[in-house]
Design an enzyme around this catalytic site. Structure first.
Site, PDB file in Angstrom:
ATOM      1  N   ASP A   1       0.861  -1.185   0.000  1.00 54.08           N
ATOM      2  CA  ASP A   1       0.000   0.000   0.000  1.00 54.08           C
ATOM      3  C   ASP A   1       0.896   1.235   0.000  1.00 54.08           C
ATOM      4  O   ASP A   1       2.049   1.167   0.437  1.00 54.08           O
ATOM      5  CB  ASP A   1      -0.887  -0.006   1.260  1.00 54.08           C
ATOM      6  CG  ASP A   1      -2.032   0.993   1.187  1.00 54.08           C
ATOM      7  OD1 ASP A   1      -2.200   1.654   0.132  1.00 54.08           O
ATOM      8  OD2 ASP A   1      -2.753   1.131   2.191  1.00 54.08           O
ATOM      9  N   HIS A   2       0.385   2.326  -0.498  1.00 55.86           N
ATOM     10  CA  HIS A   2       1.116   3.590  -0.421  1.00 55.86           C
ATOM     11  C   HIS A   2       0.835   4.228   0.937  1.00 55.86           C
ATOM     12  O   HIS A   2      -0.326   4.510   1.234  1.00 55.86           O
ATOM     13  CB  HIS A   2       0.652   4.551  -1.516  1.00 55.86           C
ATOM     14  CG  HIS A   2       1.039   4.123  -2.896  1.00 55.86           C
ATOM     15  ND1 HIS A   2       0.183   4.177  -3.974  1.00 55.86           N
ATOM     16  CD2 HIS A   2       2.213   3.634  -3.382  1.00 55.86           C
ATOM     17  CE1 HIS A   2       0.817   3.749  -5.064  1.00 55.86           C
ATOM     18  NE2 HIS A   2       2.035   3.408  -4.732  1.00 55.86           N
TER      19      HIS A   2
ATOM     20  N   TRP B   1      -4.996   4.584   0.695  1.00 47.36           N
ATOM     21  CA  TRP B   1      -6.064   3.603   0.383  1.00 47.36           C
ATOM     22  C   TRP B   1      -5.796   2.926  -0.969  1.00 47.36           C
ATOM     23  O   TRP B   1      -6.694   2.842  -1.809  1.00 47.36           O
ATOM     24  CB  TRP B   1      -7.444   4.265   0.341  1.00 47.36           C
ATOM     25  CG  TRP B   1      -7.825   5.044   1.551  1.00 47.36           C
ATOM     26  CD1 TRP B   1      -8.204   4.527   2.761  1.00 47.36           C
ATOM     27  CD2 TRP B   1      -7.921   6.465   1.701  1.00 47.36           C
ATOM     28  NE1 TRP B   1      -8.516   5.540   3.629  1.00 47.36           N
ATOM     29  CE2 TRP B   1      -8.358   6.739   3.003  1.00 47.36           C
ATOM     30  CE3 TRP B   1      -7.681   7.547   0.844  1.00 47.36           C
ATOM     31  CZ2 TRP B   1      -8.561   8.029   3.484  1.00 47.36           C
ATOM     32  CZ3 TRP B   1      -7.877   8.840   1.324  1.00 47.36           C
ATOM     33  CH2 TRP B   1      -8.311   9.068   2.616  1.00 47.36           C
ATOM     34  N   HIS B   2      -4.574   2.440  -1.138  1.00 50.33           N
ATOM     35  CA  HIS B   2      -4.217   1.776  -2.399  1.00 50.33           C
ATOM     36  C   HIS B   2      -3.738   0.343  -2.164  1.00 50.33           C
ATOM     37  O   HIS B   2      -2.683  -0.032  -2.681  1.00 50.33           O
ATOM     38  CB  HIS B   2      -3.087   2.548  -3.102  1.00 50.33           C
ATOM     39  CG  HIS B   2      -3.442   3.929  -3.535  1.00 50.33           C
ATOM     40  ND1 HIS B   2      -2.497   4.885  -3.858  1.00 50.33           N
ATOM     41  CD2 HIS B   2      -4.657   4.531  -3.727  1.00 50.33           C
ATOM     42  CE1 HIS B   2      -3.094   6.012  -4.219  1.00 50.33           C
ATOM     43  NE2 HIS B   2      -4.404   5.827  -4.135  1.00 50.33           N
ATOM     44  N   PRO B   3      -4.448  -0.483  -1.405  1.00 45.09           N
ATOM     45  CA  PRO B   3      -3.930  -1.836  -1.183  1.00 45.09           C
ATOM     46  C   PRO B   3      -3.931  -2.650  -2.476  1.00 45.09           C
ATOM     47  O   PRO B   3      -4.878  -2.574  -3.262  1.00 45.09           O
ATOM     48  CB  PRO B   3      -4.922  -2.434  -0.173  1.00 45.09           C
ATOM     49  CG  PRO B   3      -6.172  -1.673  -0.379  1.00 45.09           C
ATOM     50  CD  PRO B   3      -5.762  -0.283  -0.792  1.00 45.09           C
TER      51      PRO B   3
END
Ligand SMILES: Cc1cc2nc3c(=O)[nH]c(=O)nc-3n(C[C@H](O)[C@H](O)[C@H](O)COP(=O)(O)OP(=O)(O)OC[C@H]3O[C@@H](n4cnc5c(N)ncnc54)[C@H](O)[C@@H]3O)c2cc1C
Length: 612
Positions: A330-331, A479-481
């Site tokens: 994730d970021h 919120w980039h899983p």
């Protein structure tokens, strides 16, 4: 002029389609069917699933069932771009919470995910970021398939995009289904931030989605999926145009529990809808597109995963695939906040500024990502320091090295998933985090931005060990899983280059979970490419004639007549990138209504004069 014509076509379709009524019709149609007779079942209507379902439904002979756990997207909080934060923590958010992380001082990060038609694309910040050249070339080398290379991704993007900015015909499409424009009416703060980035030594580009993503980075105005002041989610871009077709059935509040396996084949899906349990069967394939947390969850609940871990959770193993739930990425971001010198009018809620950079010049590409927000935001630990009027730079990591895992602790489909994000566990990530914040300070405190700013609030005076404390206490997620069912050829991979689950027939995965490595930048656009690729593979295997139509390039000509009560439409084939806003084969002017690949559905123009 082009703008006003497309707006009127958009208004027509929104006014004409009553989504709630259509969803009710679909529900009734489903309940009166025999729960079979579908060629494809797509689980999840998010950034990838909508593309797969929309593309398959283009062919009227193909029967598609799209199952979405969340409710309709037809609400102001989704459609009004400025209200995106109001969806967080509501019924349109899965509301996952990660396990406490020792590298973040024991903090348990909330992991929001979209739970509505459109998935993440309906609750996200609407940023369109296509990924770096290196990302796609890495996908190609991991999968052993040039179809994932950068040059291939660029072709796919040309098919996807309806780009409204400065033309870049080599890279950008202008007649695809996804409307993309530069963040509208750039605020004076955003313009000053771009100028400050230049002062700080960064190259400033017109677009973050062209040449900039082929080199070491730079700064640019953000591009978004906002159209005529409204969010145009991926569901609205790809599925909405086909909602009146009898070959497409979309069910909301349809919660997929598990897959039905027969020997080494996925044959059906078990789900719950409005309190009733159903089993549905697919004649051809099932496509899992439930996102990076729910896709591995559904796989595991179906007995697909690491056999030892499944047994521990009380699930009978059906197919050993140890990579399911591994490789979580994730970021992470470290919100840096400045106080405005005066109240901004109007306040800007979406992102207007993007920056990519390298923490170390010896790297092959950017590992730092920044997105601005026009209001002050931070972790709960620092909320008490927020100014009344502020501006946030989400200084983040674009290529984190830490990897996390996801596992189930029970065979109950409603019990929570354990997500161990492991963020900042790799010491290199801490180093990159420090560099990311320093860049943010260089831009935030320099040049033309200075006249808009009263002071740097966060991290403020922090340096050295204090700054490391800030990093661990302020860290939040973009919120980039991704990555939990990775594509590849190793034992840890879950799908092959055509997104088929290794060792099982009838099952593909098309969503963020298949990324072998996180893309450099926000993840929605790459998920659209993944959806396109899945649809292309499905068409090639099950409807070879259609792939040809999907990819065919030829002169503009009418191939099929379409008519409905209140619109006159025609299906055209057109050259990629050719402007097709108005076409006149018989003297009548037509407007683009929806362009899906090379198939163009046109409606009669409200104006007889294309220049009016
Ligand atoms: C608050 C937020 C802001 C973001 N901002 C941006 C941004 O500005 N730009 C960007 O590029 N990216 C952004 N992202 C990330 C981006 O939205 C995601 O990367 C992308 O949507 C992932 O696509 P996906 O297809 O993998 O999954 P999703 O889009 O999450 O779709 C999965 C879908 O499957 C459904 N589903 C899940 N489980 C089940 C089940 N059991 N049964 C039936 N349906 C199910 C979900 O409800 C959902 O609709 C953001 C995400 C969030 C949450």
């Amino acid at each position: 002029m082009v703008e006003s014509k497309t707006v009127s076509a958009e208004t027509t379709i929104n006014a004409r389609l009553n989504l709630s009524a259509l969803l009710r019709e679909h529900q009734v149609r489903f309940e009166s069917s025999s729960n079979s007779g579908y060629d494809f079942i797509v689980c999840g209507s998010g950034s990838s699933g909508s593309v797969v379902a929309g593309r398959l439904a283009e062919n009227e002979d193909v029967r598609v069932l799209l199952l979405e756990a969340g409710p309709t997207d037809d609400v102001a909080s989704v459609l009004d771009p400025e209200r995106w934060p109001s969806n967080l923590g509501t019924e349109r958010d899965w509301g996952f919470i990660a396990q406490p992380n020792p590298h973040l001082n024991g903090r348990a990060l909330p992991l929001s995910m979209g739970k509505t038609l459109g998935g993440g694309s309906s609750i996200n910040v609407m940023v369109w970021a296509r990924g770096h050249k290196n990302d796609w070339d890495f996908f190609a080398s991991e999968s052993g398939d040039a179809a994932w290379s950068y040059s291939s991704a660029v072709k796919t993007y040309r098919r996807i995009e309806n780009w409204r900015g400065t033309p870049d015909p080599e890279r950008r499409g202008s007649s695809g289904p996804v409307y993309i424009q530069r963040s509208p009416d750039l605020s004076s703060v955003a313009r000053a931030t771009l100028a400050s980035a230049a002062t700080a030594g960064f190259d400033v580009y017109d677009s973050p989605n062209g040449e900039m993503m082929e080199g070491p980075g730079g700064a640019a105005p953000t591009e978004t999926i906002i159209r005529s002041g409204m969010r145009q989610s991926i569901f609205r871009s790809y599925v909405l145009p086909w909602m009146e077709r009898p070959n497409l059935t979309v069910l909301t509040e349809a919660y997929v529990l598990r897959l039905i396996l027969k020997e080494n084949r996925a044959v059906g899906v078990e789900f719950v809808c409005q309190g009733k349990a159903y089993q549905v069967f697919a004649d051809k394939e099932i496509i899992l597109a439930a996102g990076s947390l729910n896709t591995p969850r559904i796989l595991m609940l179906s007995g697909i995963g690491d056999r030892v871990e499944l047994s521990k959770a009380g699930i009978e193993p059906a197919h050993h695939l140890p990579g399911v739930g591994k490789n979580f990425q994730d970021h992470v971001a470290f919100p840096c906040v400045w106080e405005f010198a005066q109240e901004p009018v109007p306040p800007v809620m979406h992102s207007e500024f993007t920056l990519y950079a390298q923490s170390d010049p010896s790297l092959e590409g950017p590992d730092i990502l920044h997105c601005s927000l026009g209001f002050a935001a931070t972790s709960p630990e620092y909320m008490h320091l927020l100014p009344e009027y502020g501006w946030t730079m989400f200084a983040g990591l674009a290529q984190p090295r830490s990897r996390g895992t996801l596992r189930l602790i029970s065979n109950d489909p409603t019990s929570p998933v354990h997500v161990n994000t492991n963020a900042l566990s790799d010491p290199e990530d801490l180093k990159a985090a420090r560099a990311s914040i320093e860049i943010s300070r260089e831009v935030g405190n320099a040049g033309p931005l200075a006249r808009h700013i009263r002071r740097e609030v966060l991290p403020g005076e922090s340096v050295g060990a204090d700054l490391d404390q800030f990093i661990r206490r302020a860290a939040s997620t973009f919120w980039h899983p991704v990555g939990t069912a990775r594509m590849g050829r190793s034992e840890q991979s879950v799908v092959d280059s055509e997104l088929k689950v290794h060792g099982l027939a009838g099952l593909r995965i098309a969503d963020s979970s298949v990324m072998p490595r996180i893309t450099t930048g926000n993840t929605m656009a790459p998920c659209v490419v993944i959806g396109e690729r899945a649809a292309e593979c499905l068409k090639r295997e099950h409807m070879p004639g259609n792939v040809e139509a999907h990819q065919r390039v030829g002169p503009l000509h009418v191939i099929e007549q379409q008519a409905s009560a209140d619109s006159v439409g025609r299906l055209f084939l057109t050259k990629e990138n050719e402007s097709t806003d108005a076409a006149s084969e018989d003297g009548t002017n037509y407007e683009r209504k929806h362009m899906l690949g090379s198939d163009l559905l046109l409606t009669k123009s409200t104006s007889q004069n294309p220049d009016e």
